[in-house]
Scaffold this active site. Structure first.
Site, mmCIF file in Angstrom:
data_model
loop_
_atom_site.group_PDB
_atom_site.id
_atom_site.type_symbol
_atom_site.label_atom_id
_atom_site.label_comp_id
_atom_site.label_asym_id
_atom_site.label_seq_id
_atom_site.Cartn_x
_atom_site.Cartn_y
_atom_site.Cartn_z
ATOM 1 N N LYS A 232 44.212 93.919 -15.715
ATOM 2 C CA LYS A 232 44.926 93.221 -14.633
ATOM 3 C C LYS A 232 44.377 91.804 -14.496
ATOM 4 C CE LYS A 232 43.967 92.998 -10.236
ATOM 5 N NZ LYS A 232 44.318 91.592 -9.965
ATOM 6 N N GLY B 35 34.707 88.329 -11.176
ATOM 7 C CA GLY B 35 35.266 87.713 -9.966
ATOM 8 C C GLY B 35 34.153 87.375 -8.997
ATOM 9 N N SER B 36 34.494 87.317 -7.735
ATOM 10 C CA SER B 36 33.520 86.862 -6.742
ATOM 11 C C SER B 36 32.531 87.976 -6.391
ATOM 12 C CB SER B 36 34.251 86.410 -5.487
ATOM 13 O OG SER B 36 34.915 87.519 -4.912
ATOM 14 N N THR C 285 33.952 90.474 -3.725
ATOM 15 C CA THR C 285 34.833 91.517 -4.272
ATOM 16 C C THR C 285 34.026 92.479 -5.132
ATOM 17 O OG1 THR C 285 36.568 89.843 -4.339
ATOM 18 C CG2 THR C 285 37.029 91.902 -5.455
ATOM 19 N N GLY C 286 33.073 91.956 -5.891
ATOM 20 C CA GLY C 286 32.241 92.801 -6.754
ATOM 21 C C GLY C 286 31.547 93.902 -5.960
ATOM 22 N N GLU D 189 30.618 90.824 -13.471
ATOM 23 C CA GLU D 189 30.241 89.421 -13.721
ATOM 24 C C GLU D 189 30.696 88.639 -12.504
ATOM 25 O OE1 GLU D 189 28.357 88.376 -15.937
ATOM 26 O OE2 GLU D 189 28.512 89.722 -17.656
ATOM 27 N N CYS E 121 32.027 79.724 -13.407
ATOM 28 C CA CYS E 121 30.931 80.507 -12.814
ATOM 29 C C CYS E 121 29.586 79.891 -13.179
ATOM 30 C CB CYS E 121 31.021 81.964 -13.246
ATOM 31 S SG CYS E 121 31.072 82.198 -15.026
ATOM 32 N N GLU F 10 28.247 78.917 -3.095
ATOM 33 C CA GLU F 10 28.938 78.576 -4.338
ATOM 34 C C GLU F 10 30.230 77.843 -3.972
ATOM 35 O OE1 GLU F 10 31.045 81.699 -6.467
ATOM 36 O OE2 GLU F 10 30.586 80.742 -8.379
HETATM 37 P P1 NAD Z 1 38.108 87.385 -6.758
HETATM 38 O O1 NAD Z 1 36.940 88.283 -6.560
HETATM 39 O O2 NAD Z 1 38.865 86.921 -5.586
HETATM 40 O O3 NAD Z 1 39.190 88.078 -7.715
HETATM 41 C C1 NAD Z 1 38.854 88.550 -9.015
HETATM 42 C C2 NAD Z 1 39.841 89.644 -9.403
HETATM 43 O O4 NAD Z 1 39.648 90.778 -8.557
HETATM 44 C C3 NAD Z 1 41.322 89.270 -9.257
HETATM 45 O O5 NAD Z 1 42.034 89.818 -10.346
HETATM 46 C C4 NAD Z 1 41.700 89.942 -7.939
HETATM 47 O O6 NAD Z 1 43.063 90.247 -7.857
HETATM 48 C C5 NAD Z 1 40.880 91.214 -7.996
HETATM 49 N N1 NAD Z 1 40.573 91.837 -6.696
HETATM 50 C C6 NAD Z 1 40.609 91.270 -5.473
HETATM 51 N N2 NAD Z 1 40.198 92.172 -4.541
HETATM 52 C C7 NAD Z 1 39.894 93.310 -5.202
HETATM 53 C C8 NAD Z 1 39.368 94.584 -4.803
HETATM 54 N N3 NAD Z 1 39.082 94.858 -3.526
HETATM 55 N N4 NAD Z 1 39.162 95.514 -5.753
HETATM 56 C C9 NAD Z 1 39.395 95.247 -7.051
HETATM 57 N N5 NAD Z 1 39.873 94.062 -7.493
HETATM 58 C C10 NAD Z 1 40.119 93.097 -6.578
HETATM 59 O O7 NAD Z 1 37.536 86.182 -7.631
HETATM 60 P P2 NAD Z 1 38.325 84.868 -8.092
HETATM 61 O O8 NAD Z 1 38.457 83.998 -6.882
HETATM 62 O O9 NAD Z 1 39.511 85.251 -8.893
HETATM 63 O O10 NAD Z 1 37.284 84.220 -9.103
HETATM 64 C C11 NAD Z 1 36.302 83.303 -8.721
HETATM 65 C C12 NAD Z 1 34.933 83.951 -8.685
HETATM 66 O O11 NAD Z 1 34.680 84.592 -9.921
HETATM 67 C C13 NAD Z 1 33.803 82.982 -8.488
HETATM 68 O O12 NAD Z 1 32.869 83.509 -7.574
HETATM 69 C C14 NAD Z 1 33.173 82.874 -9.864
HETATM 70 O O13 NAD Z 1 31.819 82.477 -9.867
HETATM 71 C C15 NAD Z 1 33.370 84.254 -10.366
HETATM 72 N N6 NAD Z 1 33.334 84.273 -11.827
HETATM 73 C C16 NAD Z 1 32.299 84.874 -12.457
HETATM 74 C C17 NAD Z 1 32.217 84.856 -13.837
HETATM 75 C C18 NAD Z 1 31.081 85.514 -14.562
HETATM 76 O O14 NAD Z 1 31.233 85.763 -15.750
HETATM 77 N N7 NAD Z 1 29.974 85.806 -13.925
HETATM 78 C C19 NAD Z 1 33.211 84.228 -14.575
HETATM 79 C C20 NAD Z 1 34.256 83.613 -13.897
HETATM 80 C C21 NAD Z 1 34.321 83.659 -12.521
#
Ligand code: NAD
Length: 471
Positions: free
Chosen positions: A169, A220-221, A224-225, A242, A276, A373
């Site tokens: 997704k 992702g963030s 959310t992680g 990640e 990131c 961040e």
């Molecule tokens: P986000 O956490 O908002 O969303 C990431 C993904 O998770 C999206 O596909 C979203 O639809 C999905 N999502 C949202 N809520 C969810 C839930 N409750 N359960 C499961 N999935 C859910 O992050 P973002 O705003 O898309 O990305 C930016 C963040 O990602 C920044 O904090 C950045 O540092 C981080 N990031 C980390 C890496 C890494 O490799 N460490 C790489 C790129 C981005």
């Protein structure tokens, strides 16, 4: 309006009853629609992946590697077309979008050369003992919007080489290239091996709670992680997370400013600072601070920010409105606290999510712009005089993703790098990652590993086999 995009479920192109709008961040206007996957369609995708796992896991690894390699080649072949779509949905200028797509194809080809090891602990007259690695099952892959193609394929390539199947997704903000890739790859992989679904905010939680997945690989963030980890705990799904970062770069007084200023600038602001592992706190020795600041400001003023489709644009808009408002909020907080903000070139003022490159001149360590961040083009520059002290400041963060040290004295730089509490540290370079090298966040930046043989093994479980030899 383009609404021909389809999901890929069990090798088929699938529409949905509901759709969601996709916005071009350079205009703020809807330009396409993507399917909004129903619960039944999610179930279908997981069931298809589960059925496909039976034969995919026993397909010889050489064949799986060959298909992943072929998928990488196909991606490179279609990179030109995809790059224009990438720019419209993600915002990044076309040339840089092209680099991500082509680079991802090459990356997949490199992953396709990896083979899990087999460890033989004993091979004697009495006994044979080996540990081999076996695939897990169906992988739930969830990707963000900042590097939508690259970060999704970081998951897909090793997971499939390892013998797993996948439901992927992308972010609802950047669904389109991934949908197209799902369709392209359906020509290569057997039905059900690689499924792509898209949907709004409720689809991610539905996926992570779904009992059909053996593992979740999430980028992702951090916020959310944490939710993903909580949900995964219920049925002990395996996890790779990640997450966010607040990376520090330390610039020592002996650097050649002519050489490093440009590199440091793009290490912080490439992709409009939505990386990131971008430099997000820039610690500069007090003796060169003013000189480096003035150079960075000069580069910022000469760097064109605008629509990524326009010739000459170097930095595009913020990818989505939510993130745009978050960066503006940090900017407002900095202004309200009388911090000194220095802006780069003007940005378009016509409905796109544009923010000028901004340097915050030596703010207090406790300010929000230093502690949080930003994930946008607002970079705090901070002075230091003592090396031990700056290492402590760099490490005083809840994150532990990456960092950088800049110095002509590479022994000293190495000594500093070894004290930085992050999964990746660069010396005199930044943003470089390789398919054969582990990438892992510490502290709140993540859990588990991507890339390298360690990343491949995250998609496998060790199985020890003890065989007594007939006496
Ligand atoms: P986000 O956490 O908002 O969303 C990431 C993904 O998770 C999206 O596909 C979203 O639809 C999905 N999502 C949202 N809520 C969810 C839930 N409750 N359960 C499961 N999935 C859910 O992050 P973002 O705003 O898309 O990305 C930016 C963040 O990602 C920044 O904090 C950045 O540092 C981080 N990031 C980390 C890496 C890494 O490799 N460490 C790489 C790129 C981005």
């Amino acid at each position: 309006m383009n609404n021909d995009f389809t999901m890929t479920i069990d090798g088929r192109a699938v529409q949905s009853d509901k759709v969601m709008d996709v916005i071009n961040p350079a205009t703020g206007q809807v330009f396409a629609q993507a399917p909004d996957c129903s619960t039944e369609q999610l179930d279908e995708a997981v069931a298809a992946a589960k059925a496909a796992f039976k034969s995919w896991k026993t397909t010889p690894i050489e064949k799986r590697q060959a298909m992943v390699r072929q998928a990488g080649e196909l991606l490179i072949e279609h990179a030109q077309d995809l790059s224009r779509l990438f720019t419209r949905e993600q915002g990044r200028p076309v040339e840089a979008a092209l680099q991500e797509i082509q680079g991802t194809g090459e990356w997949m080809k490199a992953v396709a050369q990896m083979t899990p090891p087999v460890h033989v602990s004993e091979d004697s007259e009495n006994q044979f003992v080996e540990t081999r690695y076996v695939p897990l099952g169906v992988i739930c892959a969830i990707a963000p919007w900042n590097f939508p193609v690259n970060l999704a394929m970081w998951k897909m390539a090793p997971a499939l080489v390892a013998g797993n199947t996948m439901v992927l997704k992308p972010s609802p903000f950047t669904p389109l290239c991934t949908l197209e890739i799902g369709q392209l790859f359906s020509k290569i992989f057997p039905a059900g091996v690689f499924n792509v679904i898209t949907g709004g905010d409720d689809l991610g939680p539905k996926m992570t709670a779904h009992p059909g997945f053996a593992k979740i690989s999430f980028t992702g963030s951090t916020a959310t992680g944490k939710r993903v980890m909580e949900t995964a705990a219920k049925d002990l799904k395996r996890l790779t997370l990640e997450l966010g970062g607040n990376d520090a770069a330390i610039v020592m007084p002996d650097v050649d400013l002519d050489d490093v200023a440009q590199k440091i600038f793009f290490g912080a602001f490439f992709n409009t600072a939505q990386i990131c592992v971008a430099t997000k706190r820039l610690y500069v020795h007090e003796t060169i601070y003013d000189d480096l600041r003035d150079r960075l400001v000069a580069i910022a003023r000469a760097t064109k920010v605008g629509d990524g489709s326009d010739q000459g644009t170097v930095l595009g808009p913020i990818q989505n409105k939510r993130q745009y408002e978050r960066v503006l909020d940090l900017m407002d907080d900095a202004k309200a606290n009388d911090l000194t903000l220095i802006h780069g070139s003007d940005v378009p003022d016509d409905g796109g999510y544009f923010i000028p490159v901004t340097i915050v001149d030596n703010p207090p360590e406790s300010s929000r712009v230093v502690q949080e961040e930003a994930f946008g083009p607002i970079l705090p520059m901070l002075k230091f005089s003592n090396v031990d002290d700056v290492i402590e400041r760099a490490n005083d963060s809840e994150y532990g993703l990456a960092g950088a040290v800049w110095s002509r004295d590479t022994d000293k730089a190495m000594e500093i790098a070894r004290q930085i509490e992050t999964g990746t540290v660069w010396i005199n370079q930044n943003l470089i990652l390789r398919p054969d090298t582990a990438f892992a966040g510490r502290k709140h930046s993540g859990f588990g590993v991507e890339n390298g043989i360690e990343g491949l093994l995250e998609y496998m479980a060790p199985q020890a086999v003890y065989m007594a030899k007939a006496g």
